[in-house]
Design a protein around this motif. Structure first.
Motif, short mmCIF file in Angstrom:
data_model
loop_
_atom_site.label_atom_id
_atom_site.label_comp_id
_atom_site.label_asym_id
_atom_site.label_seq_id
_atom_site.Cartn_x
_atom_site.Cartn_y
_atom_site.Cartn_z
N GLY A 84 40.26 33.19 38.71
CA GLY A 84 39.92 34.90 38.72
C GLY A 84 40.61 35.17 39.22
O GLY A 84 41.08 36.04 39.61
N ASN A 85 41.65 34.56 40.15
CA ASN A 85 42.31 35.64 41.44
C ASN A 85 43.81 35.64 40.88
O ASN A 85 44.22 35.11 40.30
N HIS A 86 44.17 36.97 40.79
CA HIS A 86 44.89 37.72 40.08
C HIS A 86 46.49 37.32 41.07
O HIS A 86 46.42 37.41 42.64
N LYS A 87 46.94 36.40 39.93
CA LYS A 87 48.56 35.91 40.77
C LYS A 87 50.26 36.40 40.15
O LYS A 87 50.98 36.25 41.15
N PHE A 88 49.83 37.14 38.88
CA PHE A 88 50.82 37.65 38.57
C PHE A 88 50.82 38.71 37.93
O PHE A 88 49.94 39.51 37.26
N ASN B 290 39.56 42.56 29.84
CA ASN B 290 38.94 41.69 30.42
C ASN B 290 40.33 42.29 31.92
O ASN B 290 40.76 40.56 31.95
N ASN B 291 40.54 42.60 31.76
CA ASN B 291 41.71 43.34 33.21
C ASN B 291 42.25 42.69 33.32
O ASN B 291 43.43 42.74 34.05
N MET B 292 43.14 42.09 32.17
CA MET B 292 44.57 41.37 32.21
C MET B 292 45.71 41.99 31.17
O MET B 292 47.15 42.26 31.32
N LEU B 293 45.86 44.03 31.20
CA LEU B 293 46.28 45.15 31.18
C LEU B 293 45.99 45.91 30.94
O LEU B 293 44.46 46.12 31.28
N GLN C 198 53.98 30.54 37.78
CA GLN C 198 53.68 29.86 37.35
C GLN C 198 52.10 30.27 36.79
O GLN C 198 51.13 28.81 35.35
N TRP C 199 52.08 31.23 37.55
CA TRP C 199 49.74 31.81 36.62
C TRP C 199 50.54 33.07 36.01
O TRP C 199 50.09 33.90 36.36
N VAL D 162 48.22 40.63 33.42
CA VAL D 162 48.14 40.24 35.08
C VAL D 162 47.99 39.03 34.19
O VAL D 162 47.08 39.14 33.40
N GLY D 163 48.14 38.02 35.41
CA GLY D 163 47.66 36.78 35.29
C GLY D 163 46.96 36.01 36.10
O GLY D 163 47.20 36.44 37.30
N TYR D 164 46.26 34.71 35.67
CA TYR D 164 44.63 34.78 37.28
C TYR D 164 45.76 33.18 37.34
O TYR D 164 45.44 32.65 36.22
N ASP D 165 44.96 33.10 38.61
CA ASP D 165 44.66 31.33 38.09
C ASP D 165 42.74 31.07 37.34
O ASP D 165 42.54 31.98 37.04
#
Length: 309
Positions: free
Chosen positions: A162-166, A141-144, A186-187, A156-159
């Motif tokens: 679906g934009n990476h913000k963190f 899920n493109n979070m790691l 915050q994201w 990785v954190g998303y808003d």
């Protein structure tokens, strides 16, 4: 080094040489491109150069000039550092680019991906005991992923669009960790389930994944609720007469009005306890809050590891 007099006006000019300019001109083999607009060095992977500044995350020191770099990173005496720069400039006059660090907004540039995630998977699974299926889920899920340069874990954190913000970085070799430049707390790293009104709160992605691993071991659905990492816990400023809800939690609750119950799984240390107390004090009238922080272990991952050994 030979001691010769360096006029004050010449020292002032030497102080204008930023670290990127120095390395580019005199130690090009030390420069390593980390991501768009960010460089690190071959000798110190945790030293990042961006927007005209440098910061050595492993030691918590930073500045702008090459002079400070030689003094704070390589332990040069002031005169010796100035003399070295003087000789460099005499041999080759550098093109000095003064960056307007205030003009550029903080932009999150993710590190380049490694060819595969093999080392990150091995670290999280074999050293941290996190379930392989859970690791694969976040990778898919493109979070790691695994960073190309130093093979660190990138979370990785998303808003909501679906934009990476963190993004946070965790070494696979030691305890070094940091939020990447331009990250918006915050994201922070999270897993949402719009069908659930329950939120579990952790300090780090690894603690979050450790809890999910323990849920999976109990044959529970480990992704049926909402899970949020605060990206650390901070002691309240004693100079303030008020405390704040952590940005990641505040934003999550604002964006997800369906949440009714909050389970806190923060670290068993002063910062974790104080953050938990702050959250309970400020939000207790609006939510059911349960403090499930580990009592006999440092954090959720230590609980996981000790329960498996």
């Amino acid at each position: 080094m030979k001691r010769i007099y360096i006029p004050n006006e010449e020292v002032a000019e030497l102080k204008k040489i930023d670290l990127y300019t120095y390395l580019y001109n005199y130690e090009p083999n030390e420069l390593v491109k980390y991501s768009k607009g960010v460089y690190t060095t071959m000798s110190h992977g945790s030293l990042h150069i961006s927007n005209g500044l440098w910061f050595w995350w492993a030691k918590g020191v930073g500045a702008k000039s090459a002079l400070d770099y030689l003094i704070k990173v390589w332990d040069y005496k002031f005169y010796d550092a100035a003399y070295l720069l003087k000789k460099c400039v005499e041999n080759k006059k550098p093109e000095i680019v003064i960056m307007d660090i205030q003009a550029k907004p903080k932009e999150l540039n993710l590190p380049f991906h490694a060819d595969n995630n093999e080392l990150v998977i091995k670290y999280l699974n074999e050293s941290r005991y996190i379930d392989k299926d859970i690791i694969d889920f976040y990778i898919n899920n493109n979070m790691l992923y695994e960073a190309d340069y130093d093979h660190a874990c990138i979370f990785v954190g998303y808003d909501d669009e679906g934009n990476h913000k963190f993004a946070s970085k965790r070494s696979i070799r030691d305890d070094w960790k940091m939020d990447l430049y331009g990250s918006k707390k915050q994201w922070s790293f999270r897993l949402k389930n719009n069908l659930s009104n329950t939120l579990h709160v952790f300090e780090s992605p690894i603690d979050l994944m450790s809890f999910q691993t323990m849920e999976k071991q109990k044959d529970n659905d480990w992704k049926c609720e909402n899970y949020l990492s605060l990206s650390g816990a901070a002691m309240n400023n004693s100079n303030n007469n008020y405390a704040n809800v952590p940005p990641a939690l505040n934003n999550f609750l604002k964006e997800n009005r369906n949440i009714k119950t909050i389970f806190l799984h923060l670290d068993n240390d002063n910062a974790g306890k104080e953050t938990s107390a702050t959250i309970e004090t400020l939000l207790d009238n609006h939510y059911q809050i349960f403090d499930l922080s580990p009592k006999n272990y440092k954090d959720m991952n230590e609980m996981l590891v000790n329960n498996l050994i």
